[in-house]
Enzyme design. Structure first.
Site, mmCIF file in Angstrom:
data_model
loop_
_atom_site.group_PDB
_atom_site.id
_atom_site.type_symbol
_atom_site.label_atom_id
_atom_site.label_comp_id
_atom_site.label_asym_id
_atom_site.label_seq_id
_atom_site.Cartn_x
_atom_site.Cartn_y
_atom_site.Cartn_z
ATOM 1 N N HIS A 1 50.593 40.731 28.158
ATOM 2 C CA HIS A 1 49.487 40.108 27.586
ATOM 3 C C HIS A 1 49.016 38.914 28.247
ATOM 4 C CE1 HIS A 1 46.503 37.861 25.099
ATOM 5 N NE2 HIS A 1 47.486 36.976 24.780
ATOM 6 N N ASN B 1 41.991 34.824 28.250
ATOM 7 C CA ASN B 1 42.757 35.841 27.392
ATOM 8 C C ASN B 1 41.847 36.111 26.444
ATOM 9 O OD1 ASN B 1 43.950 36.262 25.261
ATOM 10 N ND2 ASN B 1 45.122 34.183 24.752
ATOM 11 N N CYS C 1 46.670 38.651 19.418
ATOM 12 C CA CYS C 1 47.044 39.226 20.816
ATOM 13 C C CYS C 1 48.159 40.184 20.922
ATOM 14 C CB CYS C 1 47.641 38.006 21.443
ATOM 15 S SG CYS C 1 46.246 36.337 21.799
#
Length: 322
Positions: free
Chosen positions: A249, A279, A113
């Site tokens: 993020h 996500n 990520c």
């Protein structure tokens, strides 16, 4: 002084949408439970024949179009991904071929990520040292390929997508600093425990899935992101009030809110796409940036703080003038 400045952004989301109500039919969960804990309402999922490079190409072309750049201008390609099309060559090389770019450096970065922030940091250093003048930096994922769709704790979280930026050498301020970190001691809290050299047969059978200890990840993420925010502000000798936009993020709305509180930023100064995208790992920050640029929220001259946290653990930030 030479800066690396973003001159174009692009994003791509697969057409297929998977809502929380769709997931209610697949696992024991509810729309209310998912939204309360994650902030996610829906996510996009790649089609059976749609690959990470497909999404990366569309995002890259849109970024190049905004920047007014052609394939002949690009002299560096970096793709951040955890879900490459092939073991090798890199997705960056496959993208290079599709864009008909020849000869420049092209490689992938794998920091889960945090991947886009890592890739941005690498490209920034190439440009600052004269190794490149016009870089294409992409975050792209098809995480649906490594999600266990029977595991209600993880399958509700992730989506597919790609985001891209064109980064050019400029005398105008652009990226002011990037800060990259990792600590492999936490590898087992968020990982895919199987890989080519350890469990090839399982990987071949499509049995390599994301596993996560959510509560432990949450605690470490919130504390770590607080520290990276402090590090970035102190390094640049600025106050949090000077930041125009936080572009985090998009992992979980609660983590995003915790970081915003650390910066004393109201949520209307935070770019949030986790509700619509889920996500998307390395794609989440460039996707969120592209959304905010195209809807007019982020404007030239704005000071942006990007921050991310991912498996590894990896974490990082970037402070930049758009």
């Amino acid at each position: 002084m030479t800066y690396a400045r973003i001159t174009g952004t692009g994003g791509c989301l697969p057409e297929k949408i998977l809502t929380n109500h769709d997931l209610e039919k697949m696992v024991e969960t509810t729309d209310e439970w998912i939204q309360e804990r994650t902030g996610i309402k829906k996510r996009h999922v790649a089609g059976p024949e749609e690959t990470t490079c497909d999404l990366a190409e569309r995002a890259a072309r849109r970024a190049m179009e905004m920047a007014g750049r052609s394939s002949a201008d690009i002299d560096l390609i970096i793709v951040a991904t955890t879900t490459p099309d092939r073991v090798f060559p890199s997705t960056a090389c496959l993208l290079q071929k599709r864009l008909e770019i020849h000869g420049c450096a092209a490689f992938d970065v794998q920091a889960v990520c945090t991947g886009f922030v890592y890739a941005l940091g690498v490209a920034d250093r190439f440009i600052r040292t004269g190794g490149a003048k016009c870089a294409l930096v992409v975050g792209a994922e098809t995480l649906s390929r490594i999600v266990d769709w029977t595991d209600r704790t993880t399958c509700v979280l992730f989506g597919d997508g790609a985001g891209a930026v064109v980064l050019e050498a400029s005398e105008e301020q652009g990226i002011l600093s990037t800060h990259l970190h990792a600590d492999g001691r936490f590898d087992n809290l968020l990982h895919v425990p199987k890989g080519i050299s350890t469990a090839y047969s399982e990987v071949l059978a499509g049995e390599a899935y994301i596993e996560m200890k959510g509560n432990e990840v949450f605690k470490v993420a919130v504390n770590t992101l607080g520290r990276i925010v402090d590090e970035t502000l102190e390094y640049n000798d600025i106050d949090q009030a000077e930041i125009d936009w936080l572009i985090p993020h998009q992992a979980n709305i609660r983590i995003i809110q915790a970081t915003a509180r650390k910066l004393k930023m109201p949520m209307d100064r935070v770019v949030v796409t986790v509700d619509e995208h889920g996500n998307t790992s390395a794609a989440s920050i460039p996707l969120a940036l592209d959304v905010a640029v195209r809807d007019g929220r982020v404007r030239p001259g704005d000071l942006l703080m990007m921050e991310a946290f991912g498996g590894g653990f990896t974490w990082g930030s970037a402070l930049l003038r758009f």
